[in-house]
Write an enzyme that holds these catalytic residues in place. Sequence first.
Site: not given
Length: 492
Positions: A158, A279
């Site tokens: 999980h 970026s």
Amino acid sequence: MRSDQIRQGRLSGERSGDLEHFLASMDADRWIAKADLLVDMAHLLGLRRQKIIDEAPARALMAALLDLYDHGLPEEAFDERFEDVHAGKEAYLIDRVGEDFGGRLHMGRSRNDEVATCIRMRLKEEIIALVQSLADLRRTLIETAAVHTETVMPGFTHLQHAQPTTLAHYLLAYEQAFSRDTARLREAYARVDISPLGSAAFASTGFPLDRDYTARLLGFARPAGNSMDAVAARDFAIEVLSDAAVCMTTASRLCEELVLWSTAFVGFVRLDDAYCSSSSIMPQKKNPDVAEIMRAKAGSVAGSLTAAITITKGLPMSYNRDLQELTPHLWRGVEAARQSIPLLSGMIGSAAFDTERMGAEAGRGFSTATELADVLVREYGLAFRTAHRIVGRAVRHGSLDLATLEDAAREAAGISVVEQGMTQEKIDSVLDPRHAVAVRSIVGGPAPAAVAVQLAEQKGLLARDTAWAEETRTALLGAFEDLILESRRLAA
Ligand code: ARG
């Protein structure tokens, strides 16, 4: 070059460029252009051997085919007015050697068996190449795992810290999946390795073709047993697309790990700059773009698989033109896998794993609580469910030290673990992540000795798969060499 020779008898009128473009398969046909020449040569050798064609046209045609093989098909053969490369190439041959000779190659043949044969031939090469890329990836995973059998890290369920494991155990989990992908592709190969040639439109032909002979010339294991199935079947393509989709799904999960592990939150890995982009506005950025695009490609391959199944499912026997629409999905799917897998091994091989960070996280989130419960069972005789409740209650109280554990035991089970002999030293040794890994030494477990067994087994499998790819490729190339040799003999 002449216009489409196939329409001239039955049909009339010019077609618009839009219509021609709509019908054409030329882009996908580039994948099979070379295979198509080999198919022509094998078919021609077969026609000649059975005396279906005289020597003069056979020699002239073969000389032209060999010239195309040596120098490549002219761009004209890919003109969309011919719809496909099979017709474009035939028009070229007729132009070159005249219709009386050139018009004899298609005896006992249809584009239906021709295209199915070509697709299977190219697909065999693609499968071998993909198995080889997967072998490189598996080798990288195995080699990286071999140096990290003692690198303790957290394992997750999980996505929550669950139990400690090692980086070797983690990487070998992926290797196992890629080794199954390889086994699937090898099995699929056997079902692709069957020659449709001689099936013609679907009902075979009255010409006495020797289908065993042409199958052997083209490096196939055998001819297809039913001529209708041979031209209509695309389950072989769906199967390989499915194998590619499964393999890319695993690759995508590994990419997801790399994306996650390279965040500042997790910090388990530093990817090589080559696999990252920056970026346009944020000067500090290092983004894991290769892993992200690969994750997305897995979706595209799954889309190709869905398209192939959906295109095929409504088709009655035998050939339907719909099948032409399937083929580009096949090539897109295998191409995505073939591009991705080598990049993935490069990304793993060049990654810098932060083993200190992994070690620091290994024991977090009470990840060794299971082991403490197990020790209460093994050494103090409690039922597992009782031990589970006691340790769970202690975690609820925020600590696994002796005092908290004792309170939890009284509260949740009405017993004293101190009276049973539990000590703080005992707890400390049990909660050490290294200890939790070391005792998980049964088959398949993360303990270094158990991982050593996995490493040895997977190395053996890898060696067998590598040898298979090598032998299969060599046999195929050998068959093609013989075919060209036979063809040159006929043309001489
Ligand atoms: N371009 C076609 C394909 O990819 C070749 C077979 C054409 N057959 C036909 N009957 N029109 O399926």
